[in-house]
Design a protein around this motif. Structure first.
Motif, PDB file in Angstrom:
ATOM      1  N   GLY A 182     -41.128 -15.389-101.218  1.00 30.86           N
ATOM      2  CA  GLY A 182     -40.346 -14.611-100.668  1.00 30.86           C
ATOM      3  C   GLY A 182     -41.714 -14.097 -99.721  1.00 30.86           C
ATOM      4  O   GLY A 182     -42.521 -13.299 -99.663  1.00 30.86           O
ATOM      5  N   LEU A 183     -40.988 -13.130 -98.368  1.00 27.77           N
ATOM      6  CA  LEU A 183     -41.260 -12.817 -97.294  1.00 27.77           C
ATOM      7  C   LEU A 183     -40.657 -11.299 -97.985  1.00 27.77           C
ATOM      8  O   LEU A 183     -40.679 -10.173 -96.052  1.00 27.77           O
ATOM      9  CB  LEU A 183     -41.594 -12.368 -96.202  1.00 27.77           C
ATOM     10  N   GLY A 184     -39.397 -11.179 -98.703  1.00 26.24           N
ATOM     11  CA  GLY A 184     -38.712  -9.929 -98.520  1.00 26.24           C
ATOM     12  C   GLY A 184     -37.652  -9.709 -96.994  1.00 26.24           C
ATOM     13  O   GLY A 184     -37.631 -10.479 -96.457  1.00 26.24           O
ATOM     14  N   GLY A 185     -36.792  -8.494 -97.311  1.00 24.69           N
ATOM     15  CA  GLY A 185     -36.206  -7.707 -95.825  1.00 24.69           C
ATOM     16  C   GLY A 185     -35.059  -8.593 -96.727  1.00 24.69           C
ATOM     17  O   GLY A 185     -34.584  -8.637 -98.002  1.00 24.69           O
ATOM     18  N   PRO A 186     -33.389  -7.474 -95.408  1.00 29.27           N
ATOM     19  CA  PRO A 186     -32.068  -7.987 -96.096  1.00 29.27           C
ATOM     20  C   PRO A 186     -31.604  -9.176 -96.478  1.00 29.27           C
ATOM     21  O   PRO A 186     -32.962 -10.526 -95.690  1.00 29.27           O
ATOM     22  CB  PRO A 186     -31.444  -7.352 -95.410  1.00 29.27           C
ATOM     23  N   MET A 187     -31.159  -9.217 -96.841  1.00 29.35           N
ATOM     24  CA  MET A 187     -30.662 -10.780 -97.518  1.00 29.35           C
ATOM     25  C   MET A 187     -29.889 -11.530 -96.632  1.00 29.35           C
ATOM     26  O   MET A 187     -29.726 -12.280 -96.501  1.00 29.35           O
ATOM     27  CB  MET A 187     -29.482 -10.754 -98.975  1.00 29.35           C
ATOM     28  N   ILE A 188     -29.060 -10.949 -95.676  1.00 29.42           N
ATOM     29  CA  ILE A 188     -28.484 -11.321 -94.652  1.00 29.42           C
ATOM     30  C   ILE A 188     -29.305 -12.063 -93.825  1.00 29.42           C
ATOM     31  O   ILE A 188     -28.782 -13.286 -92.904  1.00 29.42           O
ATOM     32  CB  ILE A 188     -27.794 -10.028 -93.714  1.00 29.42           C
ATOM     33  N   ASP A 222     -17.976  -9.858 -94.403  1.00 27.74           N
ATOM     34  CA  ASP A 222     -17.983  -8.883 -95.630  1.00 27.74           C
ATOM     35  C   ASP A 222     -18.612  -8.847 -96.952  1.00 27.74           C
ATOM     36  O   ASP A 222     -19.257  -7.599 -97.662  1.00 27.74           O
ATOM     37  CB  ASP A 222     -16.444  -8.321 -95.930  1.00 27.74           C
ATOM     38  N   THR A 223     -18.764  -9.726 -97.396  1.00 23.25           N
ATOM     39  CA  THR A 223     -19.591  -9.786 -98.760  1.00 23.25           C
ATOM     40  C   THR A 223     -20.474 -10.182 -98.792  1.00 23.25           C
ATOM     41  O   THR A 223     -21.455  -9.494 -99.513  1.00 23.25           O
ATOM     42  CB  THR A 223     -19.001 -11.909 -99.361  1.00 23.25           C
ATOM     43  N   GLN A 224     -21.058 -10.989 -97.858  1.00 24.91           N
ATOM     44  CA  GLN A 224     -22.920 -11.012 -97.389  1.00 24.91           C
ATOM     45  C   GLN A 224     -23.066  -9.059 -97.107  1.00 24.91           C
ATOM     46  O   GLN A 224     -24.484  -8.815 -97.881  1.00 24.91           O
ATOM     47  CB  GLN A 224     -23.017 -11.513 -95.679  1.00 24.91           C
ATOM     48  N   HIS A 225     -22.415  -8.666 -96.650  1.00 25.29           N
ATOM     49  CA  HIS A 225     -22.479  -6.782 -96.339  1.00 25.29           C
ATOM     50  C   HIS A 225     -23.051  -6.596 -97.479  1.00 25.29           C
ATOM     51  O   HIS A 225     -23.700  -5.155 -98.358  1.00 25.29           O
ATOM     52  CB  HIS A 225     -22.158  -6.768 -95.150  1.00 25.29           C
ATOM     53  N   ARG A 226     -21.978  -6.620 -98.893  1.00 22.98           N
ATOM     54  CA  ARG A 226     -21.899  -6.029 -99.902  1.00 22.98           C
ATOM     55  C   ARG A 226     -22.712  -6.173-100.736  1.00 22.98           C
ATOM     56  O   ARG A 226     -23.136  -5.482-101.465  1.00 22.98           O
ATOM     57  CB  ARG A 226     -19.983  -6.355-100.763  1.00 22.98           C
ATOM     58  N   LEU A 227     -23.204  -8.286-100.272  1.00 27.09           N
ATOM     59  CA  LEU A 227     -24.592  -7.708-101.877  1.00 27.09           C
ATOM     60  C   LEU A 227     -25.846  -7.370-100.749  1.00 27.09           C
ATOM     61  O   LEU A 227     -26.466  -7.331-101.650  1.00 27.09           O
ATOM     62  CB  LEU A 227     -23.795  -9.539-101.172  1.00 27.09           C
ATOM     63  N   ALA A 228     -25.544  -7.058 -99.483  1.00 26.96           N
ATOM     64  CA  ALA A 228     -27.176  -6.792 -99.071  1.00 26.96           C
ATOM     65  C   ALA A 228     -26.630  -5.237 -99.469  1.00 26.96           C
ATOM     66  O   ALA A 228     -28.084  -4.904 -99.596  1.00 26.96           O
ATOM     67  CB  ALA A 228     -27.003  -7.180 -97.367  1.00 26.96           C
ATOM     68  N   ALA A 229     -26.410  -4.255 -99.735  1.00 27.79           N
ATOM     69  CA  ALA A 229     -25.761  -3.182-100.141  1.00 27.79           C
ATOM     70  C   ALA A 229     -26.228  -2.622-101.770  1.00 27.79           C
ATOM     71  O   ALA A 229     -26.101  -1.852-101.237  1.00 27.79           O
ATOM     72  CB  ALA A 229     -24.667  -2.169 -99.568  1.00 27.79           C
TER      73      ALA A 229
END
Length: 378
Positions: A61-67, A296-303
């Motif tokens: 991958g190229l990194g960056g936030p999961m969102i 909300d789930t996406q942001h919890r995972l990204a955090a």
């Protein structure tokens, strides 16, 4: 590249790229056509780097936030360029490989999946082990002539999505002896589907799309290097995988359902009345509630939070919203489900399984009651 890591900037740039690159699918609704289109779309996205954002560098991958991964899925499936079923496997299986496979295997295999070069499947459920996954009976034993370098697998899996198109399978087996507790006796392997001894048989379903398969394993030889984790890690792998199957992979499916709600509005807009308005409003509210929860789930995972039993809430909301949408189709388009051979009919029938696949609604509510609300077993 850093600017693209900002979600709004990323979405704007992706939309511009999609507007300039024609990925319109052919007018063919067969499963074969869907799979070919899925590979085509992933190849184009990977070659342009969009499919690599949000994934770790060590996995290609190229990194960056999961969102960023969620944004790609939402834009692709929301535009009907790919179907939610095949696309969702990326978010279910790729994190598992990254977390459990040897680094060199991850680096070799994950780009093949993300680029559409390969399709993978998930070998969990069995004829006698659906909701009670810990009771699975597919067995892997060490080959006594291999000095611990090979395992021999025998058993059967069922409800294996897209197995007939798959190159690899993340497979759960039983490896412990009779005295090993169920949860400690399960081991996962990454198996090539073209290995001698594997037989795939598609299952005829009531919605007319042979998405699910039976898969038989008869003296299938697998190298020890294809074990995911260590012996006995299979249950932990499953518990880590299932929250993805019940949450993050829904982001693109929600976009798909919104597109179908828009199509329904277009189909009935000349006949709208108070009753239709109320039905459409209720369907929209159910979808919006689901999307808010999924966001909300996406942001919890990204955090950096670990997904767990809380994703059962996402699964219950998805099943309810999907079935409510297609119940509204049935009510507002008389005969479209019962009498006409249309997409609406196929999708309505498929929606009946929304409260079954990925863990039944009853099982999810039990998880919520026992593990989130601490209500006990009764």
């Amino acid at each position: 590249m850093t600017d693209l890591f900002e979600p709004a900037t990323f979405r704007t740039a992706l939309r511009a790229w999609l507007d300039e690159n024609d990925l319109t699918p052919p007018d063919d609704h067969s499963l074969d056509a869907h799979q070919a289109q899925h590979s085509r779309v992933l190849r184009a996205l990977y070659d342009a780097d969009w499919m690599r954002y949000g994934w770790p560098v060590e996995a290609g991958g190229l990194g960056g936030p999961m969102i960023l991964r969620a944004i790609v899925g939402e834009e692709i499936v929301g535009r009907r360029l790919d179907e939610p079923g095949p696309y969702s496997m990326l978010e279910v299986l790729t994190p598992t490989m990254i977390d459990y496979a040897a680094p060199e295997l991850t680096a070799e295999m994950v780009p093949r999946l993300l680029s559409g070069q390969e399709t993978w499947c998930q070998g969990f459920s069995e004829p006698g082990s659906g909701s009670d996954l810990a009771s699975l009976t597919t067995r892997a034993v060490l080959d006594p002539e291999s000095a611990g370098n090979r395992w021999i697998i025998n058993g059967q899996k069922v409800w294996t999505s897209f197995a007939q198109y798959s190159h690899r399978c993340i497979l759960l087996t039983r490896t412990g002896d009779a005295d090993t507790p169920n949860h400690q006796a399960i081991t996962a392997f990454f198996v090539d589907v073209d290995t001698p001894g594997i037989t795939v048989r598609p299952l005829q379903t009531m919605h007319g799309v042979d998405e699910f398969c039976e898969v038989y394993f008869d003296d299938v030889v697998v190298d020890s290097s294809r074990m995911l984790g260590k012996p006995g890690d299979g249950w932990r792998l499953a518990m880590d995988l299932l929250p993805y199957e019940r949450s993050t992979c829904f982001w693109q499916r929600i976009a798909y359902l919104y597109s179908r709600l828009d199509a329904l509005v277009d189909a009935v807009k000349t006949e709208l009345g108070p009753a239709a308005d109320a039905d459409l409003g209720a369907a929209y509210l159910a979808l919006h509630t689901l999307r808010c929860r999924s966001r909300d789930t996406q942001h919890r995972l990204a955090a950096g939070q670990k997904l767990g039993p809380d994703t059962s809430i996402d699964k219950v909301l998805l099943a309810g919203a999907e079935q409510q949408l297609y119940d509204t189709v049935r009510d507002l388009l008389p005969g479209a489900v019962e009498l006409e051979d249309t997409e609406w009919r196929t999708e309505y029938l498929y929606s009946r399984a929304a409260s079954i696949y990925g863990g039944t609604a009853e099982v999810q509510r039990n998880i919520i009651a026992r593990r989130l609300l601490d209500l006990g077993k009764e």
